[in-house]
Design a protein around this motif. Sequence first.
Motif, PDB file in Angstrom:
ATOM      1  N   ALA A  55       0.861  -1.186   0.000  1.00  0.00           N
ATOM      2  CA  ALA A  55       0.000   0.000   0.000  1.00  0.00           C
ATOM      3  C   ALA A  55       0.894   1.231   0.000  1.00  0.00           C
ATOM      4  O   ALA A  55       2.049   1.180   0.423  1.00  0.00           O
ATOM      5  CB  ALA A  55      -0.912   0.013   1.217  1.00  0.00           C
ATOM      6  N   THR A  56       0.335   2.342  -0.464  1.00  0.00           N
ATOM      7  CA  THR A  56       1.066   3.605  -0.482  1.00  0.00           C
ATOM      8  C   THR A  56       1.418   4.035   0.939  1.00  0.00           C
ATOM      9  O   THR A  56       2.542   4.433   1.216  1.00  0.00           O
ATOM     10  CB  THR A  56       0.224   4.701  -1.165  1.00  0.00           C
ATOM     11  N   ASN A  57       0.460   3.967   1.839  1.00  0.00           N
ATOM     12  CA  ASN A  57       0.655   4.360   3.240  1.00  0.00           C
ATOM     13  C   ASN A  57      -0.041   3.368   4.158  1.00  0.00           C
ATOM     14  O   ASN A  57      -1.153   2.946   3.871  1.00  0.00           O
ATOM     15  CB  ASN A  57       0.042   5.743   3.510  1.00  0.00           C
ATOM     16  N   TRP A  58       0.606   3.050   5.255  1.00  0.00           N
ATOM     17  CA  TRP A  58      -0.018   2.255   6.310  1.00  0.00           C
ATOM     18  C   TRP A  58      -0.144   3.143   7.541  1.00  0.00           C
ATOM     19  O   TRP A  58       0.730   3.956   7.816  1.00  0.00           O
ATOM     20  CB  TRP A  58       0.825   1.022   6.646  1.00  0.00           C
ATOM     21  N   TYR A  59      -1.192   2.963   8.282  1.00  0.00           N
ATOM     22  CA  TYR A  59      -1.420   3.715   9.517  1.00  0.00           C
ATOM     23  C   TYR A  59      -1.449   2.711  10.659  1.00  0.00           C
ATOM     24  O   TYR A  59      -2.052   1.648  10.556  1.00  0.00           O
ATOM     25  CB  TYR A  59      -2.724   4.505   9.430  1.00  0.00           C
ATOM     26  N   LYS A  60      -0.813   3.071  11.741  1.00  0.00           N
ATOM     27  CA  LYS A  60      -0.693   2.181  12.898  1.00  0.00           C
ATOM     28  C   LYS A  60      -1.619   2.677  13.997  1.00  0.00           C
ATOM     29  O   LYS A  60      -1.609   3.863  14.331  1.00  0.00           O
ATOM     30  CB  LYS A  60       0.760   2.208  13.357  1.00  0.00           C
ATOM     31  N   PHE A  61      -2.422   1.777  14.535  1.00  0.00           N
ATOM     32  CA  PHE A  61      -3.296   2.082  15.660  1.00  0.00           C
ATOM     33  C   PHE A  61      -2.882   1.197  16.823  1.00  0.00           C
ATOM     34  O   PHE A  61      -2.785  -0.018  16.679  1.00  0.00           O
ATOM     35  CB  PHE A  61      -4.770   1.814  15.321  1.00  0.00           C
ATOM     36  N   GLU A  62      -2.646   1.808  17.976  1.00  0.00           N
ATOM     37  CA  GLU A  62      -2.264   1.059  19.164  1.00  0.00           C
ATOM     38  C   GLU A  62      -3.340   1.245  20.233  1.00  0.00           C
ATOM     39  O   GLU A  62      -3.937   2.308  20.345  1.00  0.00           O
ATOM     40  CB  GLU A  62      -0.911   1.524  19.680  1.00  0.00           C
ATOM     41  N   PHE A  63      -3.563   0.204  20.989  1.00  0.00           N
ATOM     42  CA  PHE A  63      -4.564   0.234  22.046  1.00  0.00           C
ATOM     43  C   PHE A  63      -4.090  -0.657  23.178  1.00  0.00           C
ATOM     44  O   PHE A  63      -3.107  -1.388  23.025  1.00  0.00           O
ATOM     45  CB  PHE A  63      -5.939  -0.200  21.520  1.00  0.00           C
ATOM     46  N   GLY A  64      -4.775  -0.586  24.309  1.00  0.00           N
ATOM     47  CA  GLY A  64      -4.374  -1.350  25.484  1.00  0.00           C
ATOM     48  C   GLY A  64      -4.649  -2.837  25.342  1.00  0.00           C
ATOM     49  O   GLY A  64      -5.429  -3.277  24.500  1.00  0.00           O
ATOM     50  N   LYS A  65      -3.996  -3.606  26.186  1.00  0.00           N
ATOM     51  CA  LYS A  65      -4.219  -5.052  26.219  1.00  0.00           C
ATOM     52  C   LYS A  65      -5.669  -5.330  26.579  1.00  0.00           C
ATOM     53  O   LYS A  65      -6.266  -4.646  27.402  1.00  0.00           O
ATOM     54  CB  LYS A  65      -3.274  -5.685  27.238  1.00  0.00           C
ATOM     55  N   ASN A  66      -6.246  -6.314  25.943  1.00  0.00           N
ATOM     56  CA  ASN A  66      -7.644  -6.715  26.151  1.00  0.00           C
ATOM     57  C   ASN A  66      -8.632  -5.603  25.791  1.00  0.00           C
ATOM     58  O   ASN A  66      -9.714  -5.524  26.355  1.00  0.00           O
ATOM     59  CB  ASN A  66      -7.875  -7.179  27.594  1.00  0.00           C
ATOM     60  N   ALA A  67      -8.250  -4.732  24.856  1.00  0.00           N
ATOM     61  CA  ALA A  67      -9.126  -3.631  24.453  1.00  0.00           C
ATOM     62  C   ALA A  67      -9.650  -3.816  23.029  1.00  0.00           C
ATOM     63  O   ALA A  67     -10.177  -2.887  22.444  1.00  0.00           O
ATOM     64  CB  ALA A  67      -8.379  -2.309  24.567  1.00  0.00           C
ATOM     65  N   ALA A  68      -9.500  -5.033  22.492  1.00  0.00           N
ATOM     66  CA  ALA A  68      -9.980  -5.282  21.138  1.00  0.00           C
ATOM     67  C   ALA A  68     -10.371  -6.748  20.999  1.00  0.00           C
ATOM     68  O   ALA A  68      -9.812  -7.619  21.670  1.00  0.00           O
ATOM     69  CB  ALA A  68      -8.903  -4.936  20.124  1.00  0.00           C
ATOM     70  N   ASP A  69     -11.349  -6.994  20.135  1.00  0.00           N
ATOM     71  CA  ASP A  69     -11.710  -8.377  19.834  1.00  0.00           C
ATOM     72  C   ASP A  69     -12.137  -8.485  18.380  1.00  0.00           C
ATOM     73  O   ASP A  69     -12.426  -7.495  17.722  1.00  0.00           O
ATOM     74  CB  ASP A  69     -12.807  -8.889  20.771  1.00  0.00           C
ATOM     75  N   PHE A  70     -12.143  -9.712  17.891  1.00  0.00           N
ATOM     76  CA  PHE A  70     -12.474  -9.998  16.502  1.00  0.00           C
ATOM     77  C   PHE A  70     -13.442 -11.172  16.454  1.00  0.00           C
ATOM     78  O   PHE A  70     -13.251 -12.162  17.158  1.00  0.00           O
ATOM     79  CB  PHE A  70     -11.193 -10.337  15.730  1.00  0.00           C
ATOM     80  N   THR A  71     -14.478 -11.054  15.646  1.00  0.00           N
ATOM     81  CA  THR A  71     -15.399 -12.165  15.432  1.00  0.00           C
ATOM     82  C   THR A  71     -15.631 -12.343  13.939  1.00  0.00           C
ATOM     83  O   THR A  71     -15.624 -11.382  13.173  1.00  0.00           O
ATOM     84  CB  THR A  71     -16.773 -11.952  16.115  1.00  0.00           C
ATOM     85  N   SER A  72     -15.826 -13.575  13.545  1.00  0.00           N
ATOM     86  CA  SER A  72     -16.179 -13.912  12.172  1.00  0.00           C
ATOM     87  C   SER A  72     -17.372 -14.848  12.260  1.00  0.00           C
ATOM     88  O   SER A  72     -17.258 -15.947  12.800  1.00  0.00           O
ATOM     89  CB  SER A  72     -15.005 -14.600  11.474  1.00  0.00           C
ATOM     90  N   GLU A  73     -18.520 -14.389  11.780  1.00  0.00           N
ATOM     91  CA  GLU A  73     -19.757 -15.147  11.929  1.00  0.00           C
ATOM     92  C   GLU A  73     -20.324 -15.538  10.573  1.00  0.00           C
ATOM     93  O   GLU A  73     -20.505 -14.687   9.697  1.00  0.00           O
ATOM     94  CB  GLU A  73     -20.804 -14.305  12.664  1.00  0.00           C
ATOM     95  N   ALA A  74     -20.620 -16.822  10.402  1.00  0.00           N
ATOM     96  CA  ALA A  74     -21.269 -17.294   9.189  1.00  0.00           C
ATOM     97  C   ALA A  74     -22.712 -16.780   9.180  1.00  0.00           C
ATOM     98  O   ALA A  74     -23.396 -16.827  10.200  1.00  0.00           O
ATOM     99  CB  ALA A  74     -21.245 -18.813   9.129  1.00  0.00           C
ATOM    100  N   GLN A  75     -23.130 -16.264   8.040  1.00  0.00           N
ATOM    101  CA  GLN A  75     -24.480 -15.709   7.913  1.00  0.00           C
ATOM    102  C   GLN A  75     -25.350 -16.683   7.131  1.00  0.00           C
ATOM    103  O   GLN A  75     -25.035 -17.037   5.991  1.00  0.00           O
ATOM    104  CB  GLN A  75     -24.434 -14.356   7.210  1.00  0.00           C
ATOM    105  N   TYR A  76     -26.438 -17.097   7.737  1.00  0.00           N
ATOM    106  CA  TYR A  76     -27.337 -18.088   7.159  1.00  0.00           C
ATOM    107  C   TYR A  76     -28.385 -17.415   6.281  1.00  0.00           C
ATOM    108  O   TYR A  76     -28.985 -16.417   6.667  1.00  0.00           O
ATOM    109  CB  TYR A  76     -28.012 -18.879   8.290  1.00  0.00           C
ATOM    110  N   ASP A  77     -28.594 -17.951   5.112  1.00  0.00           N
ATOM    111  CA  ASP A  77     -29.615 -17.452   4.187  1.00  0.00           C
ATOM    112  C   ASP A  77     -30.804 -18.407   4.235  1.00  0.00           C
ATOM    113  O   ASP A  77     -30.726 -19.538   3.733  1.00  0.00           O
ATOM    114  CB  ASP A  77     -29.040 -17.369   2.771  1.00  0.00           C
ATOM    115  N   GLY A  78     -31.892 -17.966   4.851  1.00  0.00           N
ATOM    116  CA  GLY A  78     -33.079 -18.808   5.008  1.00  0.00           C
ATOM    117  C   GLY A  78     -33.729 -19.209   3.696  1.00  0.00           C
ATOM    118  O   GLY A  78     -34.375 -20.255   3.608  1.00  0.00           O
ATOM    119  N   THR A  79     -33.574 -18.410   2.657  1.00  0.00           N
ATOM    120  CA  THR A  79     -34.206 -18.745   1.369  1.00  0.00           C
ATOM    121  C   THR A  79     -33.479 -19.872   0.650  1.00  0.00           C
ATOM    122  O   THR A  79     -34.108 -20.694  -0.008  1.00  0.00           O
ATOM    123  CB  THR A  79     -34.280 -17.509   0.436  1.00  0.00           C
ATOM    124  N   THR A  80     -32.158 -19.930   0.774  1.00  0.00           N
ATOM    125  CA  THR A  80     -31.405 -21.000   0.108  1.00  0.00           C
ATOM    126  C   THR A  80     -31.076 -22.147   1.054  1.00  0.00           C
ATOM    127  O   THR A  80     -30.721 -23.233   0.609  1.00  0.00           O
ATOM    128  CB  THR A  80     -30.072 -20.461  -0.465  1.00  0.00           C
TER     129      THR A  80
END
Length: 185
Positions: A55-80
């Motif tokens: 990338a042309t530029n990267w930006y760095k973000f810093e935060f405290g320990k235990n101050a961030a989380d990540f989730t990845s959730e499968a999304q169900y399609d009721g029609t299919t």
Amino acid sequence: MACTQTLSNIARPCGNGKGGLQTTIFVALRSEVDLAGIEYVETAEPYNTIKTLEATNWYKFEFGKNAADFTSEAQYDGTTGEFSYFKNTLNLSFRKMDASLRLSINSLLADECVVVFQDGNGVNYVLGLEEAVTSESCSHTTGTAKTDSNVVSIALSDTTSTLPLHASEAVITAIKTAMESEEGE
């Protein structure tokens, strides 16, 4: 001694996995990422690991320990009757709003991004390659008492057709090197 635990015939690592994220994430504006130049490590797994990401530029973000989380959730399609995509969300909390953080948060809110981060187990992830990462919500909380928090919370999300891609350690090293060379100029 090797671990022999399995879960439905899938090998499982011994011990507990660490939750949370490391204390730094790297963000690039999607318009500044060379999407055509991405290289992948060939793997036998159903997904590839990203080997190069520039990338042309990267930006760095810093935060405290235990101050961030990540989730990845499968999304169900009721029609299919199938899972059609994954919604990936990064929840970040930063202490104390200052002028620099305010400008950075405003950029995150206004622009489409690519985000690279490492979880508590040392696994590197990349979001924003299939669809841009955008801000889902942002809040700033403060109070009058010394014990009141002064926190900026932001949720960043994207959607992918599979679980999020991993990034090799070389990607993290290249980002850090690029940022150091920019600081030295």
